[in-house]
Structures are given as C-alpha cells and as structure tokens.
Design a protein around this motif. Structure first.
Motif, short mmCIF file in Angstrom:
data_model
loop_
_atom_site.label_atom_id
_atom_site.label_comp_id
_atom_site.label_asym_id
_atom_site.label_seq_id
_atom_site.Cartn_x
_atom_site.Cartn_y
_atom_site.Cartn_z
N SER A 77 41.32 37.84 42.31
CA SER A 77 39.90 37.60 42.64
C SER A 77 39.27 38.81 43.31
CB SER A 77 39.75 36.35 43.50
OG SER A 77 40.34 36.53 44.76
N THR A 78 40.01 39.49 44.17
CA THR A 78 39.48 40.69 44.82
C THR A 78 39.28 41.80 43.79
OG1 THR A 78 40.59 40.11 46.88
CG2 THR A 78 39.88 42.40 46.64
N ASP A 81 36.19 40.96 41.94
CA ASP A 81 35.01 41.21 42.78
C ASP A 81 34.70 42.70 42.84
OD1 ASP A 81 34.75 38.53 43.30
OD2 ASP A 81 35.64 38.63 45.30
N ARG A 85 31.27 44.54 41.48
CA ARG A 85 30.43 45.35 42.37
C ARG A 85 30.55 46.83 42.03
NH1 ARG A 85 32.52 44.32 47.89
NH2 ARG A 85 34.00 42.88 47.02
#
Length: 175
Positions: A77-78, A81, A85
């Motif tokens: 998930s990181t 993300d 971004r």
C-alpha cells in the motif's frame, strides 16, 4: 502531532517482540521491497515506512502471526501511495547502505528486475508475493485486500506478459 507525541514513542506492549520480529524478518521484507521498487534506496525507505506503521500499531496487531502479513500489506500500500503521488525518494548520499548477499548473478538479478518492471504495479505485487515471498493465493489475497480470483487473474496476466517479453526469447542470453 504535538511535541509530546513523537515518532519514537514506544507502544505499551513489549518492544522486544517488535525488535525480534524486525531482526527475524527484515531481510525477507527488504527483498520484497526491493523487488517492488527495483531500487535499493527506495526499498530501504519503503521497508522503514512499513515497519514504522507496524510499530505505531503494534498494540492493535492482536495476533503476532499476522504481523508479517500486516507489514507486507503496508509495503504494497505504501509503494502504491508513493507511485500515485509520484514520489521520487531521497537523493542517496555518497555512502552506500549494506544490503543482503544475493545468490543470483548480477545478470540474473538485472533480468528479474527488468522483467518485473514490465508489469503493472498490481501484477508486480502479486508476482513478488506469490513467487518471491512464496505466499499462497489466499495469503496473497489477504495481504493485498483482494479476492483469490483477482490474485489468480493478475498472476495469469503477469505470466502471459513475461512469457511474451523479449527478455525471455532465448534461454542462453548469459552464456
């Protein structure tokens, strides 16, 4: 976060449990992060971020056998993300960090990273968890928060992409 609340605050449960987990699993988790990012420095940042999430939630992770799944889910998930971004990471310093010794030749490692780079992020995450971390379809699905059917279809698509890749047209590239 106010001044009284810092990142270094320890959870109330035994910190030695967390330290033991990190000591026991950090090499395997770093490898997963490296395979996801394709970069040593980003892999270290990714792993540290995932471990920080686990540290902050250590008291809430009720079953200690679920910790590794929690951290792997945090890795994916990181990573997602950061990609969303368009995170580019920090500029590395002149001193290279230590990294685990690998059994594969540099050419094979290069080919594996190049092949993984061909895959969309979701397929790459499934391939890393299934084949490099040796998770079952069910554990991979639970880690990613998707159905087993999604894991199967993503795996099939990834393998089809890899089979048709120019990287694997001949079996004797490095001989």
């Amino acid at each position: 976060m106010n001044e009284a609340q810092t990142v270094t605050e320890q959870p109330t449960s035994a910190p030695t449990d967390f330290e033991a987990f990190v000591a026991a699993r950090s090499t395997a988790l770093w490898r997963s992060a490296y395979l996801l990012t394709g970069d040593r420095h980003k892999a270290e940042d990714l792993l540290q971020t995932a471990l920080l999430k686990a540290w902050r939630n250590w008291d809430r992770i009720n079953r200690r056998e679920a910790v590794e799944s929690y951290v792997r889910a945090a890795l994916v998930s990181t990573y997602t993300d950061w990609w969303r971004r368009r995170w580019n990471g920090e500029v590395p310093t002149g001193e290279l960090p230590e990294h685990p010794a690998a059994a594969a030749t540099p050419e094979v490692r290069h080919d594996v990273l190049a092949a993984l780079a061909l895959l969309p992020r979701g397929q790459r995450a499934v391939v890393v968890l299934r084949f490099f971390d040796d998770l079952s379809e069910a554990r991979t699905a639970a880690t990613l928060g998707v159905s087993i059917g999604t894991v199967k279809s993503q795996t099939a698509r990834a393998l089809a992409t890899l089979r048709t890749s120019p990287l694997f047209e001949t079996g004797d590239r490095h001989e």
